[in-house]
Write an enzyme that holds these catalytic residues in place. Structure first.
Site, PDB file in Angstrom:
ATOM      1  N   HIS A  43       0.833  -1.201   0.000  1.00 13.54           N
ATOM      2  CA  HIS A  43       0.000   0.000   0.000  1.00 13.54           C
ATOM      3  C   HIS A  43       0.873   1.259   0.000  1.00 13.54           C
ATOM      4  O   HIS A  43       0.742   2.129  -0.878  1.00 13.54           O
ATOM      5  CB  HIS A  43      -0.899  -0.028   1.241  1.00 13.54           C
ATOM      6  N   GLU A  44       1.785   1.337   0.948  1.00 10.81           N
ATOM      7  CA  GLU A  44       2.622   2.540   1.051  1.00 10.81           C
ATOM      8  C   GLU A  44       3.568   2.655  -0.143  1.00 10.81           C
ATOM      9  O   GLU A  44       3.914   3.765  -0.562  1.00 10.81           O
ATOM     10  CB  GLU A  44       3.397   2.557   2.378  1.00 10.81           C
ATOM     11  N   HIS A  73       1.729   4.553  -2.783  1.00 10.88           N
ATOM     12  CA  HIS A  73       1.798   6.006  -2.541  1.00 10.88           C
ATOM     13  C   HIS A  73       3.168   6.546  -2.952  1.00 10.88           C
ATOM     14  O   HIS A  73       3.292   7.581  -3.598  1.00 10.88           O
ATOM     15  CB  HIS A  73       1.606   6.301  -1.051  1.00 10.88           C
ATOM     16  N   GLU A  97      -4.754   7.687  -3.039  1.00 12.43           N
ATOM     17  CA  GLU A  97      -5.220   6.417  -2.485  1.00 12.43           C
ATOM     18  C   GLU A  97      -5.544   5.415  -3.597  1.00 12.43           C
ATOM     19  O   GLU A  97      -5.426   4.206  -3.401  1.00 12.43           O
ATOM     20  CB  GLU A  97      -6.440   6.669  -1.587  1.00 12.43           C
TER      21      GLU A  97
HETATM   22 ZN    ZN Z   1      -3.164   5.160   1.847  1.00 14.97          ZN
END
Ligand code: ZN
Length: 496
Positions: free
Chosen positions: A261-262, A265, A291
């Site tokens: 997830h990170e 980003h 996101e």
């Molecule tokens: Zn996030």
């Protein structure tokens, strides 16, 4: 001779440096700082927060901005930069610097109190600071101005142009889709047992494996690093330094998906054009689009069957405790749909219901329909209503998220927007790239990342979020592709 735009850029580079110092302090606070540093850090961050704000809204910056606007073609790249600066200026000048200082100071202090309160399951300890945080949010909304609901003003800071009414309509559609699908899944004869993912998995091994995956998908460790933090996040100060965090839990998949997830980003931030570094054009254009990139890598790539056809053997070599499972079984375990208490651990389908709870509570506190004192009870009632479960304590209830201690009221709906957009963008990507399952199975993430870089990462803040979505996908944000993606994945998994 320096042009008016050059003069403005020079001025903004100073603001940027002050902001970078503040960002680094915040990263340090959450990853390295000893507990004794908390009080002084709150002071320092409060002071720096005020300095960033004052420097930006200063008459000198305003004069340079006005000059640059007069002399720049709005359709040019510099014009796009000026549009961003003007928006940031409009938002910043509306809020008095004393309030900015108080909020920055309070959020640094609140972070420490929140960590302790969550650990001790002590909402009463967090309550006074949360009350002030919501008072500040309400004041911010009043200063920013709104037509229908104070929520509109707060949400717009994170997602330009979005309103509470848009969010309400989005959730109505999602509720109508999610609740019956959830019922079908719960009635399915397919039952997934995922308890095999629980265990004392060695932190060092988790660290090595998650860093390996981040490297595989394309996160550049030459321009980043991964540390542990109680609440995973990504932050950066230049294209050359974008850092991620993860957390090592008793569930084996927790750190894996936090890292993916990170990384999503971070790759977005690392993908800005080098020549835009340290300028207002670099970085992500809105939280919803940000996101969409984290969720795309976490869920659509990372929680896919082909991803684990490729990586399960390596994971099993690292953790022999899960050696008995096939990629298909592992794919089921990491996608198990089950109403649960913790948002960040929620499955893809029920995740948006967690956001809905927070959205409704924030709206009610802002209008005074709900007091902070009654928050735990209201929280639990909504979990019972939407997810059919009641939190046994506040640590696993209203104390679980970092956002409110940071004063980020109005932020949560961008997570759901990100979920919808991740699928909408992925459908477009698939039309261009063809067999994405094969790309993932063969580890050809360059192709996927290359497409995203061209269409999204390299565009930075050049277009407004709405325009970017239209340019990339040919339509405004909608729930259709997300709903189709959920139907197809869970239809297969649960034999519906
Ligand atoms: Zn996030």
């Amino acid at each position: 001779m320096a042009t008016s735009v050059d003069n403005l850029k020079k001025r903004l580079a100073d603001t940027n440096a002050l902001g970078a110092a503040l960002g680094l302090m915040s990263w340090d606070q959450q990853t390295q700082m000893p507990p004794g540093g908390g009080a002084a850090r709150a002071q320092h961050m409060g002071t720096l927060g005020r300095m960033v704000h004052d420097h930006f809204v200063d008459d000198e910056t305003q004069k340079l901005l006005a000059e640059a606007e007069r002399e720049t073609d709005p359709e040019s790249l510099d014009g796009a930069m000026l549009r961003n600066v003007r928006r940031d200026m409009d938002l910043s000048t509306k809020i008095p610097s004393a309030l900015v200082e108080r909020k920055t100071f309070l959020s640094a202090e609140a972070h420490e109190v929140w960590v302790e309160a969550r650990k001790a399951n002590d909402f009463v300890r967090f309550r006074p600071i949360l009350e002030e945080m919501f008072q500040i949010a309400r004041q911010e909304a009043d200063y920013l101005g709104f037509q229908e609901h104070p929520y509109d003003a707060l949400l717009d800071q994170y997602e330009q142009g979005a309103t509470g009414a848009d969010v309400r309509a989005m959730f109505e559609e999602l509720k109508a889709f999610t609740v019956p699908l959830l019922q079908e899944i719960q009635a399915s004869p397919v039952k997934v047992d995922d308890h095999f993912l629980e265990g004392d998995w060695a932190t060092e091994k988790q660290k090595a494996f998650t860093e390996h995956l981040a490297r595989e998908v394309g996160y550049d460790f030459g321009r980043g690093r991964q540390d542990a933090a109680p609440h995973p996040f990504c932050s950066g100060w230049s294209i050359g330094d974008v850092r991620i965090t993860t957390r090592y839990m008793r569930r084996l998949d927790s750190a894996i998906f936090s890292t993916l997830h990170e990384s999503g980003h971070a790759m977005y931030e690392q993908g800005s054009p080098a020549e835009w570094d340290l300028t207002p054009l670099a970085g992500g254009v809105s939280l919803g689009i940000h996101e969409s990139q984290s969720r795309l890598w976490e869920n659509i790539v990372g929680r896919s069957r082909p991803f684990w056809e490729r990586y399960l053997p390596e994971l099993q070599a690292t953790f022999p405790g899960i050696a008995a499972f096939s990629p298909g079984q592992f794919f089921q375990m990491i996608n198990k749909v089950e109403p649960s208490l913790i948002r960040v651990e929620a499955d893809e389908l029920t995740y948006n219901l967690h956001i809905l709870v927070r959205f409704e509570l924030e709206c009610d506190i802002l209008t005074g329909a709900l007091t902070v004192k009654d928050l735990p009870e209201a929280w639990n009632a909504k979990y019972e209503g939407y997810l059919g479960i009641t939190p046994p304590n506040d640590s696993n209830g209203c104390l679980q998220d970092v956002h409110w201690s940071g004063g980020m009221v109005g932020y949560f709906p961008t997570y759901t927007m990100g979920n919808l957009l991740s699928h909408q963008i992925w459908q477009t990507l698939r039309k261009d790239l063809g067999d994405t399952d094969a790309l993932i199975r063969e580890g050809k993430f360059d192709a996927i990342r290359g497409w995203l870089t061209e269409k999204i990462y390299s565009q930075g803040r050049r277009y407004t979020p709405r325009d970017l979505v239209l340019r990339v996908t040919g339509k405004p944000m909608a729930a259709t592709d997300y709903c189709q993606g959920m139907r197809s994945k869970f239809g297969e998994l649960y034999a519906l």
